[in-house]
Design a protein around this motif. Structure first.
Motif, short mmCIF file in Angstrom:
data_model
loop_
_atom_site.label_atom_id
_atom_site.label_comp_id
_atom_site.label_asym_id
_atom_site.label_seq_id
_atom_site.Cartn_x
_atom_site.Cartn_y
_atom_site.Cartn_z
N ASN A 52 13.73 2.21 1.96
CA ASN A 52 12.17 1.27 1.99
C ASN A 52 11.95 1.83 3.62
O ASN A 52 11.33 2.07 4.00
CB ASN A 52 12.66 0.35 1.65
CG ASN A 52 12.02 0.08 0.24
OD1 ASN A 52 12.08 0.63 -0.25
ND2 ASN A 52 13.08 -1.33 0.20
N ARG A 83 9.78 8.71 -1.47
CA ARG A 83 10.77 7.62 -2.46
C ARG A 83 9.87 7.86 -3.77
O ARG A 83 10.64 7.83 -4.76
CB ARG A 83 9.62 6.19 -1.65
CG ARG A 83 10.60 5.30 -0.98
CD ARG A 83 10.17 4.45 -0.25
NE ARG A 83 9.19 4.37 0.57
CZ ARG A 83 8.12 4.02 0.33
NH1 ARG A 83 7.96 2.96 -0.33
NH2 ARG A 83 7.26 4.09 1.27
N ARG A 89 15.51 -2.22 -5.82
CA ARG A 89 14.51 -3.30 -4.22
C ARG A 89 13.54 -2.25 -2.91
O ARG A 89 13.75 -2.77 -2.61
CB ARG A 89 15.64 -3.89 -3.94
CG ARG A 89 16.51 -5.13 -4.07
CD ARG A 89 17.91 -5.40 -4.00
NE ARG A 89 18.80 -6.01 -4.57
CZ ARG A 89 19.70 -6.55 -3.86
NH1 ARG A 89 20.24 -7.15 -3.02
NH2 ARG A 89 20.36 -7.76 -4.72
N LYS A 96 10.79 0.01 -2.86
CA LYS A 96 9.41 -0.20 -2.80
C LYS A 96 8.51 1.52 -3.76
O LYS A 96 8.91 2.40 -3.31
CB LYS A 96 8.76 -0.56 -1.76
CG LYS A 96 8.77 -1.46 -0.80
CD LYS A 96 7.95 -1.11 0.73
CE LYS A 96 8.79 -2.05 1.97
NZ LYS A 96 8.12 -1.45 3.05
N ARG A 97 8.08 1.06 -4.84
CA ARG A 97 7.99 2.00 -5.54
C ARG A 97 6.09 2.78 -5.22
O ARG A 97 5.37 1.62 -4.98
CB ARG A 97 7.87 2.19 -6.55
CG ARG A 97 7.02 3.19 -7.80
CD ARG A 97 7.62 2.93 -9.34
NE ARG A 97 8.67 2.36 -9.87
CZ ARG A 97 9.22 3.40 -11.02
NH1 ARG A 97 8.60 4.22 -10.63
NH2 ARG A 97 10.74 3.02 -11.21
N SER A 106 1.47 -1.55 3.74
CA SER A 106 1.05 -2.10 3.35
C SER A 106 -0.03 -2.88 4.29
O SER A 106 -0.34 -2.81 5.35
CB SER A 106 1.69 -3.53 3.15
OG SER A 106 2.00 -4.11 3.84
#
Length: 114
Positions: A43, A51, A74, A76-77, A105
């Motif tokens: 991540n 990813r 766990r 992040k997709r 984000s």
């Protein structure tokens, strides 16, 4: 050169190798800590398209270490490229791969602007 001098490693093979190296490091830890460590590392240090490819390969059942598979819940997709707004309408992406279109984000952006 490597033991197989005639073989050039594909991007997919490199991602599997990198993910499995991360898992090998965390195998010495207790299982839950290892799973969390693999997920946290990927991540933090893998960009969204890496990813995205990881998940495509996991979905196809490629040769990942079982710790990578366990950690995938766990990790992040990232959104699919179409959903991320690539191209002329790539609002929110700034040079350097930052912004919502790059898998960041809005909360993370606001925190980094303080």
């Amino acid at each position: 050169m490597s033991h197989d001098e005639g073989h050039i490693m594909s991007t997919s093979e490199k991602l599997v190798r990198m993910a499995n190296q991360i898992a090998a490091f965390f195998h010495s830890k207790p299982r839950e800590e290892g799973i969390a460590g693999v997920a946290e590392h990927i991540n933090k240090f893998w960009e969204p398209r890496m990813r995205r490819q990881l998940f495509e390969m996991l979905d196809n059942g490629e040769g990942f270490n079982e710790l990578v598979v366990a950690a995938s819940a766990r990790i992040k997709r990232p959104a699919a490229p179409e959903a991320a707004g690539f191209g002329a309408d790539a609002g929110g992406v700034v040079p350097g791969g930052k912004g919502p279109g790059a898998g960041e984000s809005k909360a993370g952006i606001a925190a980094s602007q303080k």
